[in-house]
Scaffold this active site. Structure first.
Site, PDB file in Angstrom:
ATOM      1  CE  LYS A  55      -3.438  -2.558   2.490  1.00  0.00           C
ATOM      2  NZ  LYS A  55      -4.426  -2.729   3.974  1.00  0.00           N
ATOM      3  CE1 TYR A 105      -8.852  -4.015   0.927  1.00  0.00           C
ATOM      4  CE2 TYR A 105      -8.175  -2.031   0.140  1.00  0.00           C
ATOM      5  CZ  TYR A 105      -7.930  -3.026   0.889  1.00  0.00           C
ATOM      6  OH  TYR A 105      -6.667  -3.260   1.525  1.00  0.00           O
ATOM      7  CG  ASN A 143      -3.016  -2.715   7.391  1.00  0.00           C
ATOM      8  OD1 ASN A 143      -3.109  -2.362   6.383  1.00  0.00           O
ATOM      9  ND2 ASN A 143      -4.134  -3.664   7.674  1.00  0.00           N
ATOM     10  CG  HIS A 167      -4.553  -6.607  -0.316  1.00  0.00           C
ATOM     11  ND1 HIS A 167      -5.941  -6.948   0.281  1.00  0.00           N
ATOM     12  CD2 HIS A 167      -4.709  -7.333  -1.491  1.00  0.00           C
ATOM     13  CE1 HIS A 167      -6.566  -7.621  -0.449  1.00  0.00           C
ATOM     14  NE2 HIS A 167      -5.672  -7.944  -1.481  1.00  0.00           N
ATOM     15  CD  GLU A 190      -8.053  -9.454  -3.644  1.00  0.00           C
ATOM     16  OE1 GLU A 190      -8.931  -9.121  -2.637  1.00  0.00           O
ATOM     17  OE2 GLU A 190      -6.896 -10.060  -3.343  1.00  0.00           O
TER      18      GLU A 190
HETATM   19  P1  ATP Z   1      -6.035  -6.655   3.298  1.00  0.00           P
HETATM   20  O1  ATP Z   1      -7.606  -6.853   2.672  1.00  0.00           O
HETATM   21  O2  ATP Z   1      -5.728  -5.225   3.020  1.00  0.00           O
HETATM   22  O3  ATP Z   1      -5.017  -7.492   3.258  1.00  0.00           O
HETATM   23  P2  ATP Z   1      -7.139  -7.767   5.543  1.00  0.00           P
HETATM   24  O4  ATP Z   1      -7.701  -8.811   4.834  1.00  0.00           O
HETATM   25  O5  ATP Z   1      -6.288  -8.271   6.599  1.00  0.00           O
HETATM   26  O6  ATP Z   1      -6.247  -6.675   5.009  1.00  0.00           O
HETATM   27  P3  ATP Z   1      -9.808  -6.690   5.728  1.00  0.00           P
HETATM   28  O7  ATP Z   1     -10.858  -7.152   6.759  1.00  0.00           O
HETATM   29  O8  ATP Z   1      -9.795  -7.136   4.313  1.00  0.00           O
HETATM   30  O9  ATP Z   1      -8.449  -7.067   6.460  1.00  0.00           O
HETATM   31  O10 ATP Z   1      -9.800  -4.995   5.831  1.00  0.00           O
HETATM   32  C1  ATP Z   1      -9.080  -4.544   4.595  1.00  0.00           C
HETATM   33  C2  ATP Z   1      -8.067  -3.308   5.296  1.00  0.00           C
HETATM   34  O11 ATP Z   1      -9.238  -2.381   5.872  1.00  0.00           O
HETATM   35  C3  ATP Z   1      -7.125  -3.544   6.355  1.00  0.00           C
HETATM   36  O12 ATP Z   1      -5.997  -4.070   5.815  1.00  0.00           O
HETATM   37  C4  ATP Z   1      -6.923  -2.113   7.022  1.00  0.00           C
HETATM   38  O13 ATP Z   1      -5.957  -1.338   6.201  1.00  0.00           O
HETATM   39  C5  ATP Z   1      -8.572  -1.736   6.928  1.00  0.00           C
HETATM   40  N1  ATP Z   1      -9.391  -1.787   8.086  1.00  0.00           N
HETATM   41  C6  ATP Z   1      -9.750  -3.066   8.347  1.00  0.00           C
HETATM   42  N2  ATP Z   1     -10.420  -3.030   9.513  1.00  0.00           N
HETATM   43  C7  ATP Z   1     -10.229  -1.535   9.853  1.00  0.00           C
HETATM   44  C8  ATP Z   1     -10.805  -0.883  11.167  1.00  0.00           C
HETATM   45  N3  ATP Z   1     -11.431  -1.296  11.863  1.00  0.00           N
HETATM   46  N4  ATP Z   1     -10.410   0.605  10.974  1.00  0.00           N
HETATM   47  C9  ATP Z   1      -9.878   1.275   9.805  1.00  0.00           C
HETATM   48  N5  ATP Z   1      -9.234   0.546   8.854  1.00  0.00           N
HETATM   49  C10 ATP Z   1      -9.710  -0.793   8.954  1.00  0.00           C
HETATM   50 MG    MG Z   2      -8.895  -8.388   2.949  1.00  0.00          MG
END
Ligand code: ATP
Ligand code: MG
Length: 137
Positions: free
Chosen positions: A9, A49, A112, A115, A126
């Site tokens: 990211k 997303y 974080n 992804h 994706e």
């Molecule tokens: P990614 O899809 O980015 O790999 P992930 O699969 O671990 O992450 P997801 O639940 O898909 O988690 O959420 C996508 C992204 O949304 C997370 O990586 C994070 O950056 C953001 N996110 C998730 N939960 C929160 C939250 N509570 N507050 C803010 N941002 C969040």
């Molecule tokens: Mg995810």
């Protein structure tokens, strides 16, 4: 062979963590089969997303993903989807184990740095969203 979509990211690039992240996937033994750098539009981020569109953080998340260069990659190897997620660590860096990418290199959930696809179907979708078939080697 199994493939997954991994994206660094904008915060990962800005913080100079591209080589570090690629290194961890390479050292494990996974194979890089596609890589490019781009600034996705907000509409593109919303597509990526789409499953999170009901979440309160959806708009900020898409705004952030489209705020700068993203390193989009496809990695290949046995079990790469699940193990890739293991290398990445839990979504919230406060809960990611030390030794994982997010555990070692990130602090807050909205920044974080990486992804990774969460399953076989999402990985396929994706990869198709981010890459043309001819971009994969
Ligand atoms: P990614 O899809 O980015 O790999 P992930 O699969 O671990 O992450 P997801 O639940 O898909 O988690 O959420 C996508 C992204 O949304 C997370 O990586 C994070 O950056 C953001 N996110 C998730 N939960 C929160 C939250 N509570 N507050 C803010 N941002 C969040
Ligand atoms: Mg995810």
């Amino acid at each position: 062979m199994e493939r997954t979509f991994i994206a660094i990211k904008p915060d990962g690039g800005q913080r100079g963590l591209v080589a570090e992240i690629i290194c961890r996937f390479e050292r494990k033994g996974f194979k890089l089969v596609a890589i490019k750098m781009l600034v996705p539009s907000k509409e593109f981020a919303q597509k990526h997303y789409d499953d999170l569109k009901e979440k309160p953080f959806f708009d900020g998340l898409c705004e952030f993903l489209s705020s700068g260069p993203v390193i989009a990659m496809v990695w290949e190897g046995e079990g790469v989807i699940k193990y890739g997620r293991k290398l990445i660590g839990a979504t919230d860096p406060q809960k990611s184990e030390p030794g994982t990418i997010r555990g070692d290199l990130a602090v807050v959930v909205g920044r974080n740095i990486i992804h990774g696809s969460d399953g076989l179907e999402t990985a396929k979708n994706e990869i198709n969203l981010w890459f043309q078939p001819q971009e994969l080697v």
